[in-house]
Scaffold this active site. Structure first.
Site, PDB file in Angstrom:
ATOM      1  N   ARG A  37       0.828  -1.218   0.000  1.00 12.82           N
ATOM      2  CA  ARG A  37       0.000   0.000   0.000  1.00 12.82           C
ATOM      3  C   ARG A  37       0.856   1.258   0.000  1.00 12.82           C
ATOM      4  NH1 ARG A  37      -5.022  -1.656   3.888  1.00 12.82           N
ATOM      5  NH2 ARG A  37      -6.202  -2.638   2.223  1.00 12.82           N
ATOM      6  N   LYS A 199     -21.657 -13.435   0.630  1.00 16.17           N
ATOM      7  CA  LYS A 199     -23.079 -13.127   0.738  1.00 16.17           C
ATOM      8  C   LYS A 199     -23.645 -12.333  -0.432  1.00 16.17           C
ATOM      9  CE  LYS A 199     -23.303 -11.197   4.802  1.00 16.17           C
ATOM     10  NZ  LYS A 199     -23.359 -10.737   6.163  1.00 16.17           N
ATOM     11  N   GLY A 351     -11.266  -7.061  -1.199  1.00 13.93           N
ATOM     12  CA  GLY A 351     -10.126  -7.430  -0.358  1.00 13.93           C
ATOM     13  C   GLY A 351      -9.731  -8.886  -0.494  1.00 13.93           C
ATOM     14  N   GLY A 374     -13.728  -2.076   0.099  1.00 13.81           N
ATOM     15  CA  GLY A 374     -15.077  -1.527   0.238  1.00 13.81           C
ATOM     16  C   GLY A 374     -15.329  -0.351  -0.691  1.00 13.81           C
TER      17      GLY A 374
END
Ligand code: ADP
Ligand code: MG
Length: 395
Positions: A37, A199, A351, A374
């Protein structure tokens, strides 16, 4: 293609630049365990340093919940950054206050300082006006390179750019907006979306927003079972969101009406009686009452790979099985490898899918691997990101 003002467009020479980065890296004690990162923002830092800005870097790390927590200090990150830049990075030990101002005052053009973890103060996540004002007072120019936190309206992502102009995108932010933006505005067809993960409820808006743009949906992972159930197939003990079957059915009907291919698994790897060491590959789509689907089966893999090969654009979000367990990682590995070999534009978001691509050592063979889990999901779902909204448009 991103219509935001970027760090290249603005004059930073001799100016104090507040640069929000995503240095939320994994630590191993006092060491940075993975600096990817940090390296992702090096192009932006290089521009700022070369153009003689006085650079005030700011990031969060983990979830300290508004109070100092020594194990979430950015001090090891400052040390690693000193190595990456080949120049001392000053670290005042807080993000506001006298020590911070004094360090900032001593910064010469081309020098860099790093503030302490922003989330040591409650004001960061609350976007508190006073905290934002104290951060804003440090700089004359604002740059945001932290795409991964752009979906949060925090002091450093929204409060500061409201108070400091120009407010521009860093090069990583620009690249993310460009690559993800192209999927929504101008994707080369056939556009294949591989969607997996745990999900359905996490991905409903994504599927809806992609529907007019995508030609083929390849559905795997835990969420496939809610669709299979909605299509009247027995799914045993597989992950299932019973209350989403009606919606799943409506999505499949809409896909059919719009002439989209909506491909569900036609075979599976299933565990038996809930034990990870007892499993089998099914012959067809049906799963027995005591079984749970944990990976796509060989025929499904073959089908997915074939679709990926003939695509011109591929988006992958969500592993197609419980890839963390070696014996259930086959489908996800084969999907990752097919993307690596594809001639299509390949974009990875999420992720866990990114972690999977890294685990299978193919991440560097994708067109774009998003650094925003996200944030990427929200962007692709058509939700506007407050941290992006806060930046000025290009003239
Ligand atoms: P991403 O972070 O890429 O968006 P998600 O967070 O939506 O992905 O989902 C990742 C998780 O989904 C992983 O932990 C993986 O183990 C889980 N998963 C994938 N397939 C299944 C399955 N068939 N049953 C249960 N969990 C699954
Ligand atoms: Mg995830």
């Amino acid at each position: 293609m991103s219509n935001k003002l970027t760090v290249r467009d603005i004059d930073v020479a001799g100016k104090c630049v507040f640069c929000r980065v995503d240095f939320n890296v994994p630590l191993d004690g006092q060491r940075v365990a993975d600096d990817s990162r940090m390296r992702a923002s090096m192009p932006t830092l290089a521009v700022l340093v070369e153009r003689k800005a006085r650079v005030v870097l700011a990031s969060h790390l983990g979830r300290p919940k508004g109070k100092p927590s020594p194990e979430l200090s950015l001090r090891p990150v400052a040390a690693r950054l000193t190595e990456l830049l080949g120049a001392e990075v000053a670290f005042p030990g807080d993000s506001i206050g006298d020590a911070v101002r004094e360090t900032r005052d001593r910064l010469r053009p081309g020098e860099v300082m790093l503030l302490e973890n922003l989330r040591f103060h409650r004001g960061e996540e609350a976007n508190d006006a006073e905290f934002a004002q104290q951060l804003a007072a440090l700089a004359e120019v604002y740059v945001n390179d932290a795409f991964g936190t752009a979906h949060r309206a925090h002091a450093s992502t929204v409060g500061v750019p409201e108070r400091v102009k120009p407010a521009a995108a860093g090069l990583l932010m620009e690249r993310e907006l460009e690559q993800l933006g192209k999927l929504l505005s101008d994707p080369a067809s056939p556009f294949v979306a591989i969607l997996g993960g745990a999900k359905v409820s996490d991905k409903i808006e994504l599927i809806q927003n992609l529907m007019p743009r995508v030609d083929v949906f390849l559905i795997g992972g835990g969420m496939a079972y809610t669709f299979l159930k909605a299509a009247m197939h027995p799914v045993g003990r597989s992950l299932l969101e019973e209350d989403r079957t009606t919606l799943a059915k409506a999505l499949m009907e809409r896909a059919r009406r719009d002439g989209k291919d909506f491909v569900l698994p036609m075979d599976h790897v299933v565990t038996i009686d809930g034990a990870d060491d007892r499993y089998r590959t099914t012959d067809n789509v049906d799963i027995m009452a005591n079984e749970a689907g944990v990976d796509i089966g060989p025929r499904t893999i073959e089908q997915f790979v074939r679709r990926i090969r003939s695509a011109r654009t591929v988006l992958w979000n969500g592993p197609v099985g419980r890839f963390e367990v070696e014996t259930f990682s086959n489908g996800t590995r084969r999907v990752a490898e097919a993307l690596a070999e594809a001639s299509a534009i390949t974009v990875l978001g999420g992720g866990d899918s990114v972690a999977a691509a890294q685990q299978f050592r193919v991440a560097d063979r994708m067109t774009h691997v998003s650094t925003g889990g996200g944030a990427a999901l929200e962007f692709l779902s058509g939700i506007s990101l407050p941290g992006v909204e806060a930046l000025q448009d290009a003239p």
